[in-house]
Design a protein around this motif. Structure first.
Motif, PDB file in Angstrom:
ATOM      1  N   PRO A  74       7.997  -8.395 -60.243  1.00 12.65           N
ATOM      2  CA  PRO A  74       9.156  -7.703 -61.110  1.00 12.65           C
ATOM      3  C   PRO A  74       8.616  -7.321 -62.243  1.00 12.65           C
ATOM      4  O   PRO A  74       7.867  -7.761 -62.855  1.00 12.65           O
ATOM      5  N   ALA A  75       9.422  -6.358 -62.801  1.00 13.38           N
ATOM      6  CA  ALA A  75       9.015  -5.842 -64.204  1.00 13.38           C
ATOM      7  C   ALA A  75       9.516  -6.635 -65.193  1.00 13.38           C
ATOM      8  O   ALA A  75      10.553  -7.424 -65.123  1.00 13.38           O
ATOM      9  N   GLY A  76       8.710  -6.845 -66.157  1.00  9.20           N
ATOM     10  CA  GLY A  76       9.080  -7.570 -67.337  1.00  9.20           C
ATOM     11  C   GLY A  76       7.687  -8.637 -67.745  1.00  9.20           C
ATOM     12  O   GLY A  76       6.585  -8.287 -67.126  1.00  9.20           O
ATOM     13  N   SER A  77       7.865  -9.329 -68.750  1.00 11.64           N
ATOM     14  CA  SER A  77       6.924 -10.241 -69.176  1.00 11.64           C
ATOM     15  C   SER A  77       6.951 -11.711 -68.555  1.00 11.64           C
ATOM     16  O   SER A  77       7.987 -11.966 -67.931  1.00 11.64           O
ATOM     17  N   PHE A  78       5.678 -12.339 -68.326  1.00 10.60           N
ATOM     18  CA  PHE A  78       5.967 -13.841 -67.697  1.00 10.60           C
ATOM     19  C   PHE A  78       6.319 -13.959 -66.312  1.00 10.60           C
ATOM     20  O   PHE A  78       7.133 -14.744 -66.061  1.00 10.60           O
ATOM     21  N   VAL A  79       5.855 -12.934 -65.609  1.00  7.49           N
ATOM     22  CA  VAL A  79       6.356 -12.993 -64.178  1.00  7.49           C
ATOM     23  C   VAL A  79       5.317 -13.189 -63.167  1.00  7.49           C
ATOM     24  O   VAL A  79       5.620 -13.006 -61.951  1.00  7.49           O
ATOM     25  N   ASP A  80       3.935 -13.602 -63.540  1.00  8.30           N
ATOM     26  CA  ASP A  80       2.897 -13.771 -62.552  1.00  8.30           C
ATOM     27  C   ASP A  80       2.613 -15.080 -62.264  1.00  8.30           C
ATOM     28  O   ASP A  80       1.591 -15.366 -61.670  1.00  8.30           O
ATOM     29  N   ALA A  81       3.409 -16.281 -62.443  1.00  4.38           N
ATOM     30  CA  ALA A  81       2.815 -17.553 -62.390  1.00  4.38           C
ATOM     31  C   ALA A  81       2.954 -17.956 -60.907  1.00  4.38           C
ATOM     32  O   ALA A  81       2.238 -18.656 -60.309  1.00  4.38           O
ATOM     33  N   ALA A  82       4.209 -17.267 -60.202  1.00  4.28           N
ATOM     34  CA  ALA A  82       4.310 -17.854 -58.731  1.00  4.28           C
ATOM     35  C   ALA A  82       3.012 -17.144 -57.990  1.00  4.28           C
ATOM     36  O   ALA A  82       2.765 -16.078 -58.259  1.00  4.28           O
ATOM     37  N   GLU A  83       2.963 -17.877 -56.865  1.00  3.65           N
ATOM     38  CA  GLU A  83       1.850 -17.306 -55.975  1.00  3.65           C
ATOM     39  C   GLU A  83       2.302 -16.019 -55.324  1.00  3.65           C
ATOM     40  O   GLU A  83       3.452 -15.968 -54.774  1.00  3.65           O
ATOM     41  N   ARG A  84       1.556 -15.290 -54.980  1.00  2.00           N
ATOM     42  CA  ARG A  84       1.621 -13.925 -54.262  1.00  2.00           C
ATOM     43  C   ARG A  84       0.738 -13.750 -53.117  1.00  2.00           C
ATOM     44  O   ARG A  84      -0.345 -14.168 -53.217  1.00  2.00           O
ATOM     45  N   THR A  85       1.210 -13.266 -52.058  1.00  2.00           N
ATOM     46  CA  THR A  85       0.412 -12.784 -50.909  1.00  2.00           C
ATOM     47  C   THR A  85       0.666 -11.698 -50.400  1.00  2.00           C
ATOM     48  O   THR A  85       1.767 -11.000 -50.361  1.00  2.00           O
ATOM     49  N   TYR A  86      -0.365 -10.459 -50.741  1.00  2.00           N
ATOM     50  CA  TYR A  86      -0.380  -9.336 -50.160  1.00  2.00           C
ATOM     51  C   TYR A  86      -0.604  -8.994 -48.702  1.00  2.00           C
ATOM     52  O   TYR A  86      -1.237  -9.784 -48.106  1.00  2.00           O
ATOM     53  N   THR A  87      -0.066  -8.060 -48.217  1.00  2.00           N
ATOM     54  CA  THR A  87      -0.225  -7.479 -46.905  1.00  2.00           C
ATOM     55  C   THR A  87      -1.015  -6.241 -46.835  1.00  2.00           C
ATOM     56  O   THR A  87      -1.273  -5.611 -47.628  1.00  2.00           O
ATOM     57  N   GLY A  88      -1.472  -6.017 -45.706  1.00  2.00           N
ATOM     58  CA  GLY A  88      -2.084  -4.756 -45.499  1.00  2.00           C
ATOM     59  C   GLY A  88      -1.266  -3.461 -45.492  1.00  2.00           C
ATOM     60  O   GLY A  88      -2.145  -2.260 -45.591  1.00  2.00           O
ATOM     61  N   ALA A  89      -0.058  -3.600 -45.864  1.00  2.00           N
ATOM     62  CA  ALA A  89       0.915  -2.345 -46.108  1.00  2.00           C
ATOM     63  C   ALA A  89       1.111  -2.363 -47.613  1.00  2.00           C
ATOM     64  O   ALA A  89       1.940  -1.389 -47.963  1.00  2.00           O
ATOM     65  N   ASP A  90       0.469  -3.266 -48.432  1.00  2.00           N
ATOM     66  CA  ASP A  90       0.694  -3.538 -50.185  1.00  2.00           C
ATOM     67  C   ASP A  90      -0.616  -2.293 -50.361  1.00  2.00           C
ATOM     68  O   ASP A  90      -1.735  -2.586 -50.269  1.00  2.00           O
ATOM     69  N   VAL A  91      -0.305  -0.949 -50.955  1.00  2.00           N
ATOM     70  CA  VAL A  91      -1.120  -0.087 -51.456  1.00  2.00           C
ATOM     71  C   VAL A  91      -0.755   0.561 -52.764  1.00  2.00           C
ATOM     72  O   VAL A  91       0.400   0.342 -53.225  1.00  2.00           O
ATOM     73  N   ARG A  92      -1.912   0.713 -53.721  1.00  2.00           N
ATOM     74  CA  ARG A  92      -1.765   1.295 -54.813  1.00  2.00           C
ATOM     75  C   ARG A  92      -2.724   2.386 -54.996  1.00  2.00           C
ATOM     76  O   ARG A  92      -3.727   2.426 -54.243  1.00  2.00           O
ATOM     77  N   PHE A  93      -2.194   3.458 -55.828  1.00  2.00           N
ATOM     78  CA  PHE A  93      -2.932   4.823 -55.835  1.00  2.00           C
ATOM     79  C   PHE A  93      -3.390   5.036 -57.333  1.00  2.00           C
ATOM     80  O   PHE A  93      -2.758   4.831 -58.200  1.00  2.00           O
ATOM     81  N   THR A  94      -4.535   5.732 -57.253  1.00  2.00           N
ATOM     82  CA  THR A  94      -5.055   6.203 -58.432  1.00  2.00           C
ATOM     83  C   THR A  94      -5.868   7.663 -57.793  1.00  2.00           C
ATOM     84  O   THR A  94      -5.958   8.082 -56.793  1.00  2.00           O
ATOM     85  N   GLN A  95      -6.205   8.242 -58.917  1.00  2.00           N
ATOM     86  CA  GLN A  95      -6.914   9.587 -58.670  1.00  2.00           C
ATOM     87  C   GLN A  95      -7.810   9.937 -59.653  1.00  2.00           C
ATOM     88  O   GLN A  95      -7.724   9.392 -60.844  1.00  2.00           O
TER      89      GLN A  95
END
Length: 515
Positions: free
Chosen positions: A402-423
């Motif tokens: 979620p957008a904002g500060s202090f949002v990364d303490a909970a554990e996360r599990t990514y899937t093969g459908a989660d993609v980020r893009f750069t160029q």
């Protein structure tokens, strides 16, 4: 500069420095002169002409270091100096049970135990370089008021006490020798109130003999006075002049209105000094302490909903709850750390990842292992990170912070459908990257945004490859997605990165027979 010795005409400065009358006045006059000399003036309209340097926008990844006296008790987190004096907290009870009554053994009594006998700045720098970091930001002074550098403004510093070494200076030399950029963080502003819990009961904070360390210890709701603000400014100027950090990071309390004119003065002094050095520098701030565009926004343990128009920074830690090393540390997984990195970079950001060494100067093997694994991942996939720029959209898939500060303490599990893009632009054309955050279970990576029906790719995708694998990949581009058959051997420990060269559509041919 002030002197450590006291003379009959000395005045007690809040926060611990003894200043011969007039010495700080002369230094303030010098600072104002530098700030007024340009090219920047201490006004927001002038400071908003600032642009973050290319080296920083390209760096993408730096190391933050929380190390200090709080590493000795190693309990709770780096706020131990405050919470140990707050009745009813676990730290208060732990301190009384483990170390004794607060009037007999206070925070100051940890200083002689902070020996740092195994501190090896060269080894640290090698570890950070191995991780792929491009810059390093040690905490120069945390809220506790103990300076990790050689300062003339307080006797409570690592060169005079505890390690009896100029930690920032030694580490800075090693970092620069390893080809990285040195920064420094200042949390001095929060010291105005940080130790005030000790005034509520019989503790050593009440002892006037300790005022130059624990003071001012005011209430949080009170605004800092001019003497404190002056001392804050001159401590920061001393850091700038002595160590020439190219990143200057501030915690949140500088957003109090009382700091506003001092921030403008400090920024003009720093930017003008850097111009004289022939260097480009960065100020990191939180929330709204600086006018938009005059410095670089930092979001603590956070995320943005989308791509920011200007470069920004996320500072987070390998630990879920503490920035300093503590017993029983809970660490993020490698997949989460890679997710932090690529999500930030895809949204035009830079990741500042924290580690917390132990009191003896060693970095916990678990933290070293995480850093080395990040370095291994970047060895394979770094071209999708370093020097990259955001693509049309930052990502796709079901998992996000979620957008904002202090949002990364909970554990996360990514899937093969989660993609980020750069160029990135290359002589042979634009390179597009899809950073897939988990290995697809069926061995086929699917990128929906690169499908013919998405409307996001204006042209043909050629020479599609899996970074770290040999040769072009087997691909199928349908209306729904670009599908890539992945190799049997996984190139890196987290997910997979796809690269494609974009061939722009040719412009319509001109018919010279028409006029």
């Amino acid at each position: 500069m002030t002197t450590r010795g006291r003379t009959p005409v000395d005045e007690q400065r809040p926060g611990g420095a003894h200043d011969p009358v007039g010495r700080d006045d002369a230094e303030l006059a010098r600072v104002r002169a530098v700030a007024a000399a340009g090219p920047y003036q201490p006004e927001w309209s002038s400071l908003q002409r600032y642009r973050a340097p290319l080296w920083y926008r390209d760096a993408k990844f730096g190391i933050f270091i929380h190390w200090g006296v709080y590493s000795v008790p190693a309990f709770g987190n780096e706020w131990y100096a405050r919470t140990m004096y707050q009745r009813g907290t676990p730290e208060f009870e732990h301190h009384r049970t483990t170390h004794g009554p607060h009037d007999e053994f206070g925070y100051k009594d940890f200083v002689p135990l902070f020996r740092a006998e195994r501190f090896d700045p060269v080894a640290w720098a090698q570890t950070f370089q191995r991780a792929g970091a491009q810059f390093v930001v040690p905490v120069a002074e945390h809220h506790d008021g103990f300076a990790m550098y050689d300062t003339a403004r307080s006797r409570w510093n690592a060169r005079a006490m505890g390690p009896q070494r100029d930690v920032l200076g030694e580490l800075g030399s090693a970092v620069r020798d390893a080809g990285m950029v040195l920064g420094a963080s200042s949390h001095r502003a929060e010291h105005w109130w940080f130790m005030n819990g000790g005034r509520a009961f019989d503790s050593d904070v009440r002892d006037p003999a300790n005022a130059d360390f624990y003071g001012p210890a005011m209430r949080e709701e009170t605004a800092p006075n001019e003497q404190f603000l002056e001392d804050w400014l001159l401590r920061t100027v001393e850091l700038i002049d002595r160590y020439r950090p190219q990143v200057l990071w501030f915690d949140w309390w500088i957003e109090r209105p009382a700091f506003e004119p001092w921030l403008r003065l400090l920024a003009a002094y720093y930017y003008n000094s850097a111009h004289a050095w022939g260097r480009e520098v960065v100020i990191n701030y939180k929330w709204s302490a600086f006018a938009e565009g005059s410095a670089v926004l930092d979001v603590e343990r956070g995320a943005l909903a989308g791509t920011h128009p200007e470069v920004w920074q996320n500072d987070t830690s390998v630990g879920r709850t503490s920035w300093s090393w503590v017993e029983g540390h809970r660490y993020k997984t490698m997949a989460e750390l890679v997710g932090d990195l690529v999500d930030v970079v895809a949204k035009n950001g830079v990741l500042l990842l924290n580690v917390g060494p132990k009191a003896d100067g060693t970095i916990d093997p678990a933290e070293v292992a995480l850093l080395e694994e990040i370095g291994d991942w970047l060895q394979v996939n770094g071209e999708a990170v370093y020097g990259s720029r955001p693509w049309t959209i930052p990502g796709e898939g079901p998992t996000s912070l979620p957008a904002g500060s202090f949002v990364d303490a909970a554990e996360r599990t990514y899937t093969g459908a989660d993609v980020r893009f750069t160029q990135r632009d290359e002589p042979g054309g634009t390179r597009l990257y899809a950073l897939v955050l988990a290995w697809p279970e069926d061995g086929v990576a699917r990128v929906r945004a690169w499908g013919r029906g998405s409307g996001l790719v204006a042209g043909e995708l050629e020479d599609v490859r899996v970074l770290g694998a040999d040769g072009p990949a087997v691909v199928r581009r349908t209306a729904e997605a670009l599908e890539v058959d992945l190799p049997d051997r996984r190139p890196s420990s987290v997910g997979v990165v796809l690269r494609a060269t974009l061939r722009e559509p040719e412009p319509p041919r001109r018919d010279d027979t028409l006029h």
